[in-house]
Motif scaffolding. Structure first.
Motif, PDB file in Angstrom:
ATOM      1  N   ASN A  87       0.919  -1.052   0.089  1.00 23.50           N
ATOM      2  CA  ASN A  87       0.066  -0.050   0.045  1.00 23.50           C
ATOM      3  C   ASN A  87       0.789   1.286   0.008  1.00 23.50           C
ATOM      4  O   ASN A  87       1.533   1.473   1.157  1.00 23.50           O
ATOM      5  CB  ASN A  87      -0.997   0.006   1.097  1.00 23.50           C
ATOM      6  CG  ASN A  87      -1.958   1.082   1.189  1.00 23.50           C
ATOM      7  OD1 ASN A  87      -1.806   2.146   0.507  1.00 23.50           O
ATOM      8  ND2 ASN A  87      -3.075   1.098   2.161  1.00 23.50           N
ATOM      9  N   GLU A  89      -0.064   4.190   0.062  1.00 16.86           N
ATOM     10  CA  GLU A  89      -0.640   5.287   0.734  1.00 16.86           C
ATOM     11  C   GLU A  89      -0.057   5.488   2.060  1.00 16.86           C
ATOM     12  O   GLU A  89       0.354   6.615   2.540  1.00 16.86           O
ATOM     13  CB  GLU A  89      -2.085   5.255   0.685  1.00 16.86           C
ATOM     14  CG  GLU A  89      -2.934   5.344  -0.609  1.00 16.86           C
ATOM     15  CD  GLU A  89      -2.550   6.804  -1.057  1.00 16.86           C
ATOM     16  OE1 GLU A  89      -2.764   7.649  -0.349  1.00 16.86           O
ATOM     17  OE2 GLU A  89      -2.186   7.122  -2.555  1.00 16.86           O
ATOM     18  N   LYS A 146      -5.140   7.336  -9.807  1.00 17.08           N
ATOM     19  CA  LYS A 146      -3.726   7.384  -8.836  1.00 17.08           C
ATOM     20  C   LYS A 146      -3.326   5.949  -8.598  1.00 17.08           C
ATOM     21  O   LYS A 146      -4.103   5.439  -8.082  1.00 17.08           O
ATOM     22  CB  LYS A 146      -4.060   8.442  -7.770  1.00 17.08           C
ATOM     23  CG  LYS A 146      -2.924   8.383  -6.960  1.00 17.08           C
ATOM     24  CD  LYS A 146      -3.130   9.414  -5.855  1.00 17.08           C
ATOM     25  CE  LYS A 146      -1.764   9.299  -4.696  1.00 17.08           C
ATOM     26  NZ  LYS A 146      -2.058  10.258  -3.540  1.00 17.08           N
ATOM     27  N   ILE A 148      -2.283   3.428  -6.213  1.00 17.86           N
ATOM     28  CA  ILE A 148      -2.283   3.354  -4.754  1.00 17.86           C
ATOM     29  C   ILE A 148      -1.629   2.137  -3.976  1.00 17.86           C
ATOM     30  O   ILE A 148      -1.374   1.930  -2.792  1.00 17.86           O
ATOM     31  CB  ILE A 148      -3.698   3.538  -4.242  1.00 17.86           C
ATOM     32  CG1 ILE A 148      -4.475   2.506  -4.819  1.00 17.86           C
ATOM     33  CG2 ILE A 148      -4.327   4.827  -4.624  1.00 17.86           C
ATOM     34  CD1 ILE A 148      -5.750   2.149  -4.218  1.00 17.86           C
TER      35      ILE A 148
END
Length: 512
Positions: A87, A89, A146, A148
């Protein structure tokens, strides 16, 4: 390099090239097929798994695998596949339990800024101190345009690598073994196939080394190209044998004719010369008596004019007869040379022989001054040869020098070097073009023929060459037009015990 070896190398090289192409093709196919199965399983596993995006108030909070059933994870792990979800993010990495058991291994993953794409990648991972190769299939996880996260499914290729390495080793060793076996067997087959050519070579070498043209190449093989070649060569040898025998018979007849003619001509020429010499004496005496009184004049019923003409004619006959006699003697010597005449030889003391030749050469008709130089190098030196022919050898070169030296001088001196002794005959005559030197010992060749300076038959130097060959000698020539010619004649010194005893005996006699 023999034909047999070239043929073997050619088809061995062709076989090696064929095996190389076949081995590379097989290896590439097996490599592609083996790893294609692995990649297919990785992609199908990745496609069977989905993702759950956890959001709150429209904002992404987390990413989780959307398992169809928890039992699917166990099946994937049994296939030794490893899962990893990264991930971007929050930087959290989710891994399958079997991956966490490998020293908490993390599969290398691309940075988000590198814009990773879906596809297969080979990665090297380290477990403990060992490095291993892993094939992974990665899938990018986008959200609202985007990137991610990245999802990876990987597996180690222990078995596949081992299988391909074993295949590569087998192909290399089998190819080398097959080429070596083919090369060995090919040599044997080529040797058997080319054996008739070896018989051809053996037979032709026998013909080359000997004079027996009745040798034939053994036949008995198949009537192929080589059999046809053998048959053709045997027919050619038969024709050569017949032609050689006919030529040899003709040559023998020619030699016999020259020898017989020379012998037959010598006797009448000798008689003619003797009678002409007698007539010259009688005419000379008659001429003296004709001038002394009337009684003598009545005994010689010839006028003075007729008397002079007759005397001149007899003189011309005498000169031509002498020239014919010289020519016949030369022809006889050459006939003996062609017939393989073997000279009777003995030990010769060259100093005494040379002094005798020098004394007699001073009486030869000439225009040049005759000089005898240093003969000391001939002292106590013996050669094994024929006395008469060695004298004739020296006379040929001296007379030749007199003939081509209308003024100046001719000089005879001695020379010596390791193992050889001889004479130098140097003149200041008309010389010759150095390009003519290779031809002057040919029969009937005249170096000055185009210039017409002298007369002769061109046989003298041919006879000299034969005498030198029979004595194992040689001759060196230095010449220049209008600057004279120098001949250096070499004979091998006899160092045998008989020569030493002869020299010692001769020395003792001199001292006594």
């Amino acid at each position: 390099m023999s034909i047999r070896l070239r043929l073997t190398l050619w088809y061995s090289g062709l076989l090696a090239a064929t095996l190389l192409v076949f081995g590379i093709s097989l290896y590439v196919f097996m490599n592609w097929n083996t790893y294609a199965d692995v990649k297919s399983q990785l992609k199908s596993t990745s496609d069977s798994l989905g993702f759950t995006l956890i959001t709150q108030n429209g904002q992404l909070r987390s990413i989780d695998l959307n398992w169809e059933s928890r039992s699917q994870l166990a099946s994937i792990q049994e296939k030794q596949m490893y899962l990893q979800l990264n991930n971007y993010e929050d930087g959290y990495i989710t891994r399958s339990p079997n991956l966490m058991q490998l020293d908490d291994l993390i599969i290398p993953y691309p940075d988000a800024k590198s814009n990773p794409v879906d596809g297969f990648f080979t990665k090297n991972v380290t477990i403990g101190k060992e490095k291993y190769k892993m094939i992974t299939y990665q899938k990018a996880i986008p959200y609202k345009g985007k990137l991610i996260g990245i999802f990876q499914v990987g597996t180690f290729t222990f078995n596949e690598d081992k299988q391909m390495s074993g295949l590569r080793t087998i192909l290399i060793f089998l190819s080398v073994a097959v080429v070596l076996i083919a090369f060995t067997v090919g040599l044997l087959i080529a040797r058997q196939a080319l054996r008739p050519i070896e018989r051809v070579i053996t037979a032709t070498r026998q013909i080359e080394k000997g004079s027996d043209l009745s040798v034939r190449i053994p036949e008995g093989g198949p009537q192929d190209e080589i059999g046809t070649l053998v048959d053709t060569l045997n027919k050619m040898l038969s024709r050569l044998e017949r032609a050689y025998n006919e030529l040899d018979d003709a040559y023998k007849v020619q030699r016999r004719f020259v020898s017989d003619a020379s012998h037959e001509l010598r006797t009448p020429l000798t008689t003619i010369r003797g009678n002409i010499d007698l007539l010259e004496k009688m005419w000379s005496q008659a001429k003296l008596e004709s001038g002394s009184g009337a009684a003598a004049a009545s005994a010689l019923p010839l006028s003075s004019e007729h008397f002079g003409i007759s005397t001149e004619a007899i003189s011309d006959i005498s000169a031509e007869t002498k020239r014919m006699s010289t020519l016949v003697n030369d022809l006889l010597a050459l006939a003996r040379a062609d017939a393989g005449y073997v000279m009777e030889k003995e030990l010769l003391q060259l100093r005494a022989l040379t002094e005798d030749v020098a004394r007699r050469a001073a009486l030869l008709p000439r225009n040049a001054e005759w000089k005898v130089g240093d003969l000391s190098k001939l002292d106590h030196v013996a050669v094994y040869g024929n006395h008469d022919y060695v004298q004739q050898l020296l006379f040929i070169f001296i007379e030749n020098a007199f003939k081509y030296t209308p003024s100046g001088h001719v000089e005879l001196s001695s020379v010596r070097r390791e193992g050889h002794v001889g004479w130098m005959v140097r003149d200041t005559g008309i010389g010759m073009n150095p390009d003519e030197i290779p031809h002057i010992f040919n029969r009937f060749y005249r170096a000055d023929e185009s210039r017409g300076v002298t007369v002769g038959t061109g046989l003298g130097l041919s006879i000299a060459k034969w005498i030198l060959d029979e004595h194992g000698g040689s001759v060196e020539v230095t010449t220049l037009e209008q600057a004279g010619t120098t001949f250096i004649i070499w004979l091998p010194i006899d160092f045998s015990p008989r020569s030493n005893s002869s020299i010692m005996g001769g020395t003792d006699l001199d001292e006594d």
